[in-house]
Scaffold this motif. Structure first.
Motif, PDB file in Angstrom:
ATOM      1  N   UNK A  27     -20.549  18.453  13.364  1.00 12.53           N
ATOM      2  CA  UNK A  27     -20.571  19.617  12.557  1.00 12.53           C
ATOM      3  C   UNK A  27     -19.177  20.287  12.415  1.00 12.53           C
ATOM      4  N   UNK A  28     -18.429  20.065  13.305  1.00 11.45           N
ATOM      5  CA  UNK A  28     -16.838  20.606  12.927  1.00 11.45           C
ATOM      6  C   UNK A  28     -16.301  20.120  11.669  1.00 11.45           C
ATOM      7  N   UNK A  29     -16.691  18.773  11.415  1.00 11.82           N
ATOM      8  CA  UNK A  29     -16.114  18.015  10.310  1.00 11.82           C
ATOM      9  C   UNK A  29     -16.694  18.247   8.912  1.00 11.82           C
ATOM     10  N   UNK A  30     -17.842  19.036   8.990  1.00 15.66           N
ATOM     11  CA  UNK A  30     -18.979  19.096   7.952  1.00 15.66           C
ATOM     12  C   UNK A  30     -18.212  20.544   7.276  1.00 15.66           C
ATOM     13  N   UNK A  49     -15.772  20.478  22.369  1.00 15.84           N
ATOM     14  CA  UNK A  49     -16.971  21.514  22.462  1.00 15.84           C
ATOM     15  C   UNK A  49     -17.907  21.145  21.763  1.00 15.84           C
ATOM     16  N   UNK A  50     -18.309  20.334  20.656  1.00 14.61           N
ATOM     17  CA  UNK A  50     -19.386  19.959  19.979  1.00 14.61           C
ATOM     18  C   UNK A  50     -20.223  18.952  20.960  1.00 14.61           C
ATOM     19  N   UNK A  51     -19.490  17.925  21.725  1.00 18.34           N
ATOM     20  CA  UNK A  51     -19.970  17.210  22.811  1.00 18.34           C
ATOM     21  C   UNK A  51     -20.681  17.897  23.619  1.00 18.34           C
ATOM     22  N   UNK A  87      -6.267  20.868  18.697  1.00 19.84           N
ATOM     23  CA  UNK A  87      -7.575  21.287  18.233  1.00 19.84           C
ATOM     24  C   UNK A  87      -8.580  20.333  17.790  1.00 19.84           C
ATOM     25  N   UNK A  88      -8.052  19.245  17.493  1.00 12.68           N
ATOM     26  CA  UNK A  88      -9.056  18.081  16.992  1.00 12.68           C
ATOM     27  C   UNK A  88      -9.820  17.542  18.329  1.00 12.68           C
TER      28      UNK A  88
END
Length: 169
Positions: A132-135, A64-66, A57-58
């Motif tokens: 974004x995924x980590x925010x 996906x974000x890239x 998942x990480x």
């Protein structure tokens, strides 16, 4: 939660903890990989599947974000307040593999994860709101997401698999 001075220190800690964790599976017989015991909450196959799921998942979130795509965390169709179904999906996805296959796949994923970390600037890794995924409300930097899904469970789950082996083997 552990803090790191730089990405080299994080990578080193992942590799050290991973090697100790994965070594615990050396003598687990294939025929016992799904053996559940009361004293330990995961079978050996579930233990490995859990790690495969989170590390995957990480890497998926970053990929996906890239690519400019929206990332749904923890995963499409799952919410943070109900992770049981997500864990079950990990067990279903990876649990049918042999222990050897799970270990090889996890070796590959950890190598991929460390290679990705190498590509990050220190700011991307250690400052909040870099992905974004980590925010989230907690505003964790990326390294904390990596730590809680690698170093922490490698350390904690190692004791669980040792306990399982002591009772079963």
């Amino acid at each position: 939660m552990r803090e790191y001075n730089n990405k080299a220190e994080l990578i080193s800690e992942i590799q050290i903890r991973y090697q100790k964790y994965i070594a615990e599976f050396e003598n687990v017989p294939e025929e016992l990989k799904n053996k559940r015991i009361e004293e330990v909450d995961k079978t050996p196959a579930e233990n490995l599947s859990y790690q495969l799921g989170w590390v995957s998942l990480l890497l998926y979130w970053e990929e996906k974000e890239a690519a400019g795509l929206e990332v749904h965390t923890p995963a499409e169709g799952y919410k943070w307040n109900n992770l049981g179904g997500l864990y079950q999906s990990f067990y279903e996805t990876y649990g049918q593999l042999t222990i050897t296959e799970q270990i090889q796949l996890l070796n590959d994923k950890i190598s991929e994860l460390c290679t990705w970390i190498e590509t990050l600037r220190e700011e991307e890794l250690f400052e909040p709101e870099q992905r974004k995924w980590a925010t989230t409300k907690a505003k964790w930097p990326v390294y904390k997401w990596i730590h809680i899904n690698t170093v922490a469970p490698f350390t904690n789950f190692r004791t669980k698999i040792r306990k399982w082996k002591k009772i079963e083997l």
